[in-house]
Design a protein around this motif. Structure first.
Motif, short mmCIF file in Angstrom:
data_model
loop_
_atom_site.label_atom_id
_atom_site.label_comp_id
_atom_site.label_asym_id
_atom_site.label_seq_id
_atom_site.Cartn_x
_atom_site.Cartn_y
_atom_site.Cartn_z
N UNK A 175 14.19 70.10 -0.33
CA UNK A 175 15.45 69.36 -0.17
C UNK A 175 15.18 67.86 -0.07
N UNK A 176 14.12 67.47 0.66
CA UNK A 176 13.78 66.05 0.77
C UNK A 176 13.45 65.45 -0.60
N UNK A 177 12.70 66.19 -1.39
CA UNK A 177 12.34 65.73 -2.74
C UNK A 177 13.58 65.61 -3.60
N UNK A 178 14.39 66.65 -3.63
CA UNK A 178 15.59 66.64 -4.47
C UNK A 178 16.56 65.54 -4.06
N UNK A 202 12.23 68.93 -11.47
CA UNK A 202 12.52 69.55 -10.17
C UNK A 202 12.46 71.07 -10.20
N UNK A 203 12.98 71.68 -11.25
CA UNK A 203 12.97 73.15 -11.33
C UNK A 203 11.61 73.70 -11.73
N UNK A 204 10.73 72.85 -12.21
CA UNK A 204 9.42 73.29 -12.68
C UNK A 204 8.34 73.23 -11.59
N UNK A 205 8.60 72.46 -10.54
CA UNK A 205 7.55 72.28 -9.53
C UNK A 205 7.52 73.43 -8.54
N UNK A 206 6.33 73.64 -8.02
CA UNK A 206 6.06 74.63 -6.98
C UNK A 206 5.60 73.84 -5.76
N UNK A 248 8.54 62.59 4.88
CA UNK A 248 7.83 61.45 4.29
C UNK A 248 6.80 61.88 3.25
N UNK A 249 5.99 62.88 3.59
CA UNK A 249 4.92 63.26 2.65
C UNK A 249 5.46 64.04 1.46
N UNK A 250 6.57 64.75 1.63
CA UNK A 250 7.18 65.44 0.48
C UNK A 250 7.64 64.41 -0.55
N UNK A 251 8.32 63.38 -0.07
CA UNK A 251 8.76 62.31 -0.98
C UNK A 251 7.54 61.61 -1.58
N UNK A 252 6.52 61.38 -0.75
CA UNK A 252 5.30 60.73 -1.24
C UNK A 252 4.59 61.54 -2.30
N UNK A 267 16.22 61.91 3.23
CA UNK A 267 16.90 62.95 4.00
C UNK A 267 16.76 62.67 5.50
N UNK A 268 17.87 62.85 6.23
CA UNK A 268 17.81 62.75 7.69
C UNK A 268 17.05 63.95 8.24
N UNK A 269 16.34 63.74 9.33
CA UNK A 269 15.62 64.84 9.96
C UNK A 269 16.64 65.81 10.54
N UNK A 270 16.59 67.07 10.12
CA UNK A 270 17.56 68.05 10.61
C UNK A 270 17.23 68.51 12.03
N UNK A 271 18.16 69.22 12.61
CA UNK A 271 17.89 69.83 13.91
C UNK A 271 16.81 70.89 13.71
#
Length: 186
Positions: A16-19, A93-97, A73-77, A28-32
């Motif tokens: 979700x952070x990447x997308x 986006x649909x191709x990545x694992x 942070x690291x997902x976006x990185x 993305x805001x940090x969720x609960x």
């Protein structure tokens, strides 16, 4: 140790952070958090693969931030900031694992002689950090298994990752740390 439910939460959060970043340009805001454990400071790496090939890998080896904050942070990185790759685009986006590795704190491996490192490393369980001066390199525990390396090859490739010669692990003044990781895959 994290539960599989916590690991699944981390995988969804990383994706979700990447997308959100790629499609909306927003962090993305940090969720609960679903558990107090995920609010603890932990080292974490996000690794992306596309068609079985590495597409990005970024992380924090040290437990410097709460896990959920660090993960976003690291997902976006991994998607946009790994210097080995062009930033991920929306078509990919649909191709990545997505793979999330949650790390234990690194511990210095103490030896009297460098060859003793070979006795103290557990392939497939230990990740390595090698450092000397300003040079530092890290390889996750799954890397030598994926590449079929023995312990010497693992040490040599960690040296190369640090920008040093492959035999740097035999030199005086080199510090080698080990850590373990819990790996979650989509």
């Amino acid at each position: 140790m994290l539960t599989q439910t916590e690991g699944d939460f981390l995988l969804k959060l990383a994706r979700t952070a990447i997308e959100t970043y790629i499609l909306e340009g927003q962090v993305l805001n940090v969720p609960e958090s679903p558990s107090a454990t995920l609010e603890e400071n932990m080292g974490v790496f996000v690794t992306l693969h596309e068609n079985g090939e590495l597409r990005g890998c970024i992380g924090y080896p040290e437990p410097v931030k709460p896990l959920l904050n660090a993960l976003i942070e690291v997902a976006i990185g991994a998607a946009t900031g790994d210097p080995r790759f062009a930033p991920l685009n929306s078509h990919e986006l649909k191709k990545i694992h997505v793979e999330v590795s949650v790390l234990t704190p690194p511990e210095l491996i103490v030896t009297d002689k460098p060859l003793e490192y070979l006795e103290k490393i557990n392939l497939g369980l230990d990740g390595l950090i090698i450092e000397r001066g300003i040079f530092r390199g890290l390889l996750l525990p799954q890397v030598p298994v994926e590449w079929g390396w023995d312990k010497e090859e693992f040490l040599a490739n960690t040296c190369l990752k640090a920008g040093m010669s492959p035999d740097c692990w035999l030199q005086e003044g080199v510090k080698i740390y080990s850590f373990q990781s819990q790996i979650f895959n989509e």
